[in-house]
Motif scaffolding. Structure first.
Motif, PDB file in Angstrom:
ATOM      1  N   MET A 118      -1.085 -12.078 118.976  1.00 57.84           N
ATOM      2  CA  MET A 118      -0.453 -12.720 120.214  1.00 57.84           C
ATOM      3  C   MET A 118      -0.377 -14.112 120.405  1.00 57.84           C
ATOM      4  O   MET A 118       0.900 -14.954 121.087  1.00 57.84           O
ATOM      5  N   LEU A 119      -1.345 -14.732 119.699  1.00 60.28           N
ATOM      6  CA  LEU A 119      -1.335 -16.290 119.634  1.00 60.28           C
ATOM      7  C   LEU A 119      -0.142 -16.786 118.831  1.00 60.28           C
ATOM      8  O   LEU A 119       0.447 -17.792 119.590  1.00 60.28           O
ATOM      9  N   ALA A 120       0.950 -16.096 118.060  1.00 59.64           N
ATOM     10  CA  ALA A 120       1.651 -16.129 117.184  1.00 59.64           C
ATOM     11  C   ALA A 120       2.939 -15.984 118.498  1.00 59.64           C
ATOM     12  O   ALA A 120       4.289 -16.471 118.236  1.00 59.64           O
ATOM     13  N   GLY A 125       7.672 -19.491 121.238  1.00 55.86           N
ATOM     14  CA  GLY A 125       8.652 -20.208 122.348  1.00 55.86           C
ATOM     15  C   GLY A 125       9.206 -21.574 122.131  1.00 55.86           C
ATOM     16  O   GLY A 125      10.054 -21.505 121.591  1.00 55.86           O
ATOM     17  N   ARG A 126       7.768 -22.405 121.450  1.00 58.68           N
ATOM     18  CA  ARG A 126       8.524 -23.294 121.628  1.00 58.68           C
ATOM     19  C   ARG A 126       8.884 -23.732 120.168  1.00 58.68           C
ATOM     20  O   ARG A 126       9.561 -24.942 119.846  1.00 58.68           O
ATOM     21  N   GLY A 132      15.202 -22.893 116.288  1.00 57.71           N
ATOM     22  CA  GLY A 132      15.878 -21.677 115.816  1.00 57.71           C
ATOM     23  C   GLY A 132      15.731 -20.550 115.435  1.00 57.71           C
ATOM     24  O   GLY A 132      14.417 -20.039 114.849  1.00 57.71           O
ATOM     25  N   GLY A 133      16.217 -19.385 116.324  1.00 58.82           N
ATOM     26  CA  GLY A 133      16.074 -18.359 115.855  1.00 58.82           C
ATOM     27  C   GLY A 133      15.982 -17.766 114.722  1.00 58.82           C
ATOM     28  O   GLY A 133      15.115 -16.947 114.182  1.00 58.82           O
ATOM     29  N   ALA A 176       5.138 -11.959 111.811  1.00 59.18           N
ATOM     30  CA  ALA A 176       5.649 -10.502 113.023  1.00 59.18           C
ATOM     31  C   ALA A 176       5.515 -11.295 114.241  1.00 59.18           C
ATOM     32  O   ALA A 176       6.990 -10.823 114.964  1.00 59.18           O
ATOM     33  N   GLY A 177       4.996 -12.457 114.697  1.00 53.09           N
ATOM     34  CA  GLY A 177       4.546 -12.667 116.151  1.00 53.09           C
ATOM     35  C   GLY A 177       5.854 -13.543 116.476  1.00 53.09           C
ATOM     36  O   GLY A 177       5.955 -13.930 117.448  1.00 53.09           O
ATOM     37  N   LEU A 178       5.649 -15.042 115.066  1.00 55.57           N
ATOM     38  CA  LEU A 178       7.444 -15.402 114.915  1.00 55.57           C
ATOM     39  C   LEU A 178       8.727 -14.895 115.027  1.00 55.57           C
ATOM     40  O   LEU A 178       9.341 -15.570 115.750  1.00 55.57           O
TER      41      LEU A 178
END
Length: 336
Positions: A118-120, A125-126, A132-133, A176-178
């Motif tokens: 969740m924190l990742a 977004g930031r 970049g994605g 995974a979160g990033l």
């Protein structure tokens, strides 16, 4: 994420108190209640004129499936989710058979696992706006592979501790979160006119891949954690490698092809697609310059009109001379 972090603790307590059949009973009751609530409180939001036939949706799946970019992002997202569910399916048995931990203990370990994901997601977004994605996908996939390799090395050194399994899983959750949000955004963005169909097809591919890999996890030995980490490493490496192979860097379209109108200063106003912050700064400065130029022209125009209106009033005894002064002022204002 909050519910997913609490439910493993609840399921562990149910298994220890009433057995594993109690979990299926709870899931059945919750699913039936949720379906009844959705049927009563969630009406169809699409207007009747915008609803399409199911066959049209199936044809849109074929159009989306011909996109190489969609498959690149969907491939990574599917194997990233498969790696996580591979761990979820195998870790309870490893914790019980290898480390002698109760199901509720595994549920307590799962809380920080969901919290790190969740924190990742919150930081994704930031960091995506800055790096970049694509870089975030590569970085997240690299983190998961490095974490699994480190865990295998630690276990190969003879360390027998639940943290040798859970710490690499925590790093996998961060990676995974990033990366997963960017893969979802990339897959949906590859078909902007069919975003809903692309999202549905992506979810189907993800859970179908995860269902197959989770079945494989059930046949692995659970008396050691090394097969679990090795399977997660293989899935993470397959996802990242497939993404790098399937992705295609689309060359920047020249400005002359984007805009058929003559642009004498196109080179000076060319923006760099890979740096959105620079593009925003240049556009912002151009808008400020244009507004200042427009305001100055407007003030000059109004002053000329005001001056001409004042001199246009005939003065007593001057007759046609005042008109001559008025026309002269107007001509001066037009030249300005």
């Amino acid at each position: 994420d909050v519910c997913s972090s609490d439910l493993p603790v609840l399921s562990g307590l149910i298994v220890e108190s009433v057995g594993w059949r109690g979990i299926f009973a709870l899931v059945a009751v919750a699913a039936f209640g949720l379906a009844a609530w959705a049927r009563a409180r969630l009406p169809e939001t699409a207007p009747p004129g915008m609803r399409e036939h199911p066959l049209a949706t199936l044809r849109s799946f074929g159009q989306i499936g011909r996109s190489r970019a969609f498959w690149a992002y969907a491939w990574f997202g599917a194997f990233s989710l498969s790696g996580f569910l591979f761990f979820v399916g195998a870790a309870p048995y490893v914790m019980e058979q290898t480390y002698g931990a109760r199901p509720s203990v595994y549920g307590l370990f799962f809380i920080p696992l969901a919290a790190t994901y969740m924190l990742a997601n919150m930081a994704c977004g930031r960091m995506t706006r800055r790096y970049g994605g694509r870089r975030m996908i590569v970085f997240g996939g690299g983190c998961t592979i490095a974490a699994m390799a480190t865990g295998l090395v630690v276990m190969g050194m003879g360390v027998v501790n639940p943290l040798a399994l859970m710490v690499p899983a925590f790093v996998h959750s961060i990676g995974a979160g990033l990366s997963v949000p960017n893969s979802i955004a990339g897959a949906v963005g590859s078909a902007p006119d069919r975003a809903g169909a692309a999202s549905g097809l992506l979810g189907f591919i993800q859970f179908l891949t995860a269902a197959v890999t989770t079945q494989i996890a059930g046949f692995l030995p659970h008396d050691t954690a090394m097969p679990t980490l090795a399977g997660m490493a293989v899935l993470s490496a397959t996802g990242l490698l497939g993404f790098l192979i399937l992705e295609r860097v689309v060359p920047a379209v020249p400005v002359a092809q984007c805009c058929p109108l003559p642009m004498p200063r196109a080179r000076a106003l060319r923006l760099v697609p890979d740096d959105p912050s620079l593009s925003a700064k240049l556009l912002f400065r151009f808008l400020i310059f244009f507004n200042r130029l427009s305001l100055r022209a407007l003030c000059t125009h109004r002053s000329c009109i005001l001056q001409g209106a004042l001199t246009a009033r005939p003065l007593a005894g001057q007759g046609d001379a005042s008109l001559g002064v008025t026309s002269a002022h107007l001509r001066v204002g037009q030249r300005r």
